[in-house]
Enzyme design. Structure first.
Site, PDB file in Angstrom:
ATOM      1  N   VAL A 128      51.085  60.468  36.263  1.00  0.00           N
ATOM      2  CA  VAL A 128      51.652  59.755  37.402  1.00  0.00           C
ATOM      3  C   VAL A 128      52.970  60.433  37.763  1.00  0.00           C
ATOM      4  O   VAL A 128      53.541  61.139  36.945  1.00  0.00           O
ATOM      5  CB  VAL A 128      51.850  58.248  37.125  1.00  0.00           C
ATOM      6  N   CYS A 129      53.427  60.233  38.989  1.00  0.00           N
ATOM      7  CA  CYS A 129      54.572  61.010  39.443  1.00  0.00           C
ATOM      8  C   CYS A 129      55.305  60.276  40.550  1.00  0.00           C
ATOM      9  O   CYS A 129      54.745  59.392  41.188  1.00  0.00           O
ATOM     10  CB  CYS A 129      54.141  62.332  40.069  1.00  0.00           C
ATOM     11  N   THR A 130      56.536  60.683  40.793  1.00  0.00           N
ATOM     12  CA  THR A 130      57.242  60.312  42.014  1.00  0.00           C
ATOM     13  C   THR A 130      57.716  61.606  42.663  1.00  0.00           C
ATOM     14  O   THR A 130      58.381  62.402  42.011  1.00  0.00           O
ATOM     15  CB  THR A 130      58.452  59.419  41.707  1.00  0.00           C
ATOM     16  N   ARG A 169      57.052  51.878  41.534  1.00  0.00           N
ATOM     17  CA  ARG A 169      58.204  52.781  41.502  1.00  0.00           C
ATOM     18  C   ARG A 169      58.651  53.118  42.921  1.00  0.00           C
ATOM     19  O   ARG A 169      59.733  53.626  43.139  1.00  0.00           O
ATOM     20  CB  ARG A 169      57.829  54.073  40.756  1.00  0.00           C
TER      21      ARG A 169
END
Ligand SMILES: *[C@@H]1O[C@H](CO)[C@@H](O)[C@H](O)[C@H]1NC(C)=O
Ligand SMILES: *[C@@H]1O[C@H](CO)[C@@H](O)[C@H](O)[C@H]1NC(C)=O
Ligand SMILES: *[C@@H]1O[C@H](CO)[C@@H](O)[C@H](O)[C@H]1NC(C)=O
Ligand SMILES: *[C@@H]1O[C@H](CO)[C@@H](O)[C@H](O)[C@H]1NC(C)=O
Ligand SMILES: *[C@@H]1O[C@H](CO)[C@@H](O)[C@H](O)[C@H]1NC(C)=O
Ligand SMILES: *[C@@H]1O[C@H](CO)[C@@H](O)[C@H](O)[C@H]1NC(C)=O
Ligand SMILES: *[C@@H]1O[C@H](CO)[C@@H](O)[C@H](O)[C@H]1NC(C)=O
Length: 350
Positions: free
Chosen positions: A97-99, A288
């Site tokens: 997962v990432c931002t 997020r």
């Protein structure tokens, strides 16, 4: 678990305790045969790769991966069976997962940054309040300068042993990150088909790799990322070097659903992607996006820079126990800086 905190400020240059260490640079020579390119990285990181592979060895797909014959060369150098190398590679494609965010300041400078969060579901160390796999992964983070004829073609932040690319930049041209899209529309059917022998789609991380190596402009990269057939859905986040050049490409395996671009006329001075379609709400237990956007809005376009983007990505829960590294990129200067992260307690698991 959702605990919103005040937006980070003044955290750049990065330091302990929210940074665990600097990332080492390696040079990879694209003029060499693929089997010779990674020798130094693998030599240095072999112990860590082995340590990392131990817990995933019994995973069921393992044996299936032996089907794939590859010219990666990593297996030869490291002495680790090819099947495990492939498994290791697929892991990043499926459990990350990432931002990612691309933002433009008042002078038309474009900043692109990413938090890579990895290691979910693989065991929580109660005593240390850490994810077992995330901690094992941190020593594997490397920066790579890919050169041809001794000149930089592109740079990336990589996980030693992973051949795909999640974070990279072609100086002067574009920057690229990839975020996982956990989607319902056929999700991992492509991967299953690939295992069963139908190989017309492309691994998402290999596409980003190809684009970084061979695309020659922001527009070219955008076209390639929109048109390739993939094995699974993904988000590609692209930054350029002039005003308006920043977008999030939302992909199914076959199609492009949406390209969300910077647009100064509409006041859209940044685009921010986590792991949900931007026109849908994020899942309530994994939001997020709202805190990251809150902090971007609070920063304002007037004060956006690599330093203030770093502050946003250092705000919990955007920074969390899964966060492995933070990368900062600026195409016009060719900057790529990455930092191995730590999230001091109290910190959310994700
Ligand atoms: C990273 O490198 C910088 C500059 O070389 C140094 O000042 C800093 O202390 C290093 N950070 C860590 C966490 O090792
Ligand atoms: C917990 O952290 C301590 C200190 O950093 C370390 O020595 C220990 O190995 C860690 N425990 C586990 C299970 O990783
Ligand atoms: C690259 O640089 C090295 C050392 O500086 C030199 O020996 C080599 O010939 C150069 N290669 C090319 C293709 O220019
Ligand atoms: C980039 O293009 C060259 C020349 O067409 C090709 O040999 C190479 O395999 C390509 N790179 C990737 C990663 O596809
Ligand atoms: C941030 O600003 C944008 C544009 O004004 C707005 O659409 C969005 O709701 C804001 N988000 C948050 C979390 O404040
Ligand atoms: C602008 O950003 C810097 C770096 O994050 C921060 O230290 C500073 O407080 C910000 N200034 C204002 C006026 O918000
Ligand atoms: C942006 O890239 C183009 C094409 O590579 C180049 O001509 C131009 O000088 C670059 N602009 C900046 C501001 O770096």
């Amino acid at each position: 678990y959702l605990q919103l905190e005040d937006c980070g400020s003044g955290m750049y240059p990065p330091k302990i305790p929210t940074v665990k260490g600097n990332v080492t640079w390696y040079t990879v020579n694209l003029d060499l045969a693929p089997s010779e390119r990674w020798t130094q990285v693998i030599k240095d990181k072999n112990t860590e790769v082995t340590v990392f592979l131990l817990p995933v060895r019994s995973w069921t797909l393992c044996s299936i991966m032996y089907l794939h014959v590859s010219t990666l060369g990593i297996a030869a150098v490291s002495g680790i069976p090819l099947g495990e190398i492939m498994l290791f590679n697929i892991f990043y494609e499926v459990f990350t997962v990432c931002t990612s965010v691309v933002a433009e300041d008042f002078n038309g400078n474009i900043y692109h940054a990413q938090n890579l969060d990895f290691g979910l579901f693989m065991g929580w160390d109660r005593q240390n309040k850490t994810w077992t796999l995330t901690e094992k992964l941190k020593p594997l983070v490397v920066n790579v300068n890919f050169q041809r004829g001794n000149k930089t073609v592109f740079k990336s932040t990589n996980l030693a042993g992973y051949v795909g690319m999640l974070t990279g930049i072609r100086p002067g041209e574009f920057s690229l990150t990839m975020n996982e899209r956990f989607n319902v529309d056929g999700g991992y059917v492509g991967i299953l088909e690939w295992i069963l022998g139908r190989r017309d789609g492309m691994w998402m991380g290999f596409l980003t790799r190809k684009v970084l190596e061979n695309a020659t402009s922001y527009e070219d990269a955008k076209d390639q990322l929109s048109q390739a057939k993939l094995l699974a859905p993904a988000y590609f986040i692209l930054g350029g070097n002039r005003t308006g050049q920043g977008c999030v490409i939302t992909r199914t395996r076959i199609n492009t659903l949406d390209i969300w671009e910077l647009d100064m006329k509409l006041g859209r001075w940044y685009v921010l992607e986590t792991n949900y379609d931007h026109w849908e709400k994020p899942m309530i237990f994994d939001d997020r996006r709202t805190p990251a956007m809150k902090c971007m809005n609070q920063t304002t376009q007037a004060n956006i820079s690599l330093a203030s983007v770093y502050d946003v990505l250092s705000t919990k829960p955007v920074l969390n126990k899964l966060t492995t590294y933070t990368s900062l990129m600026e195409v016009s200067t060719g900057t790529l800086e990455s930092y191995i992260r730590d999230c001091p307690n109290p910190c959310t698991p994700w």
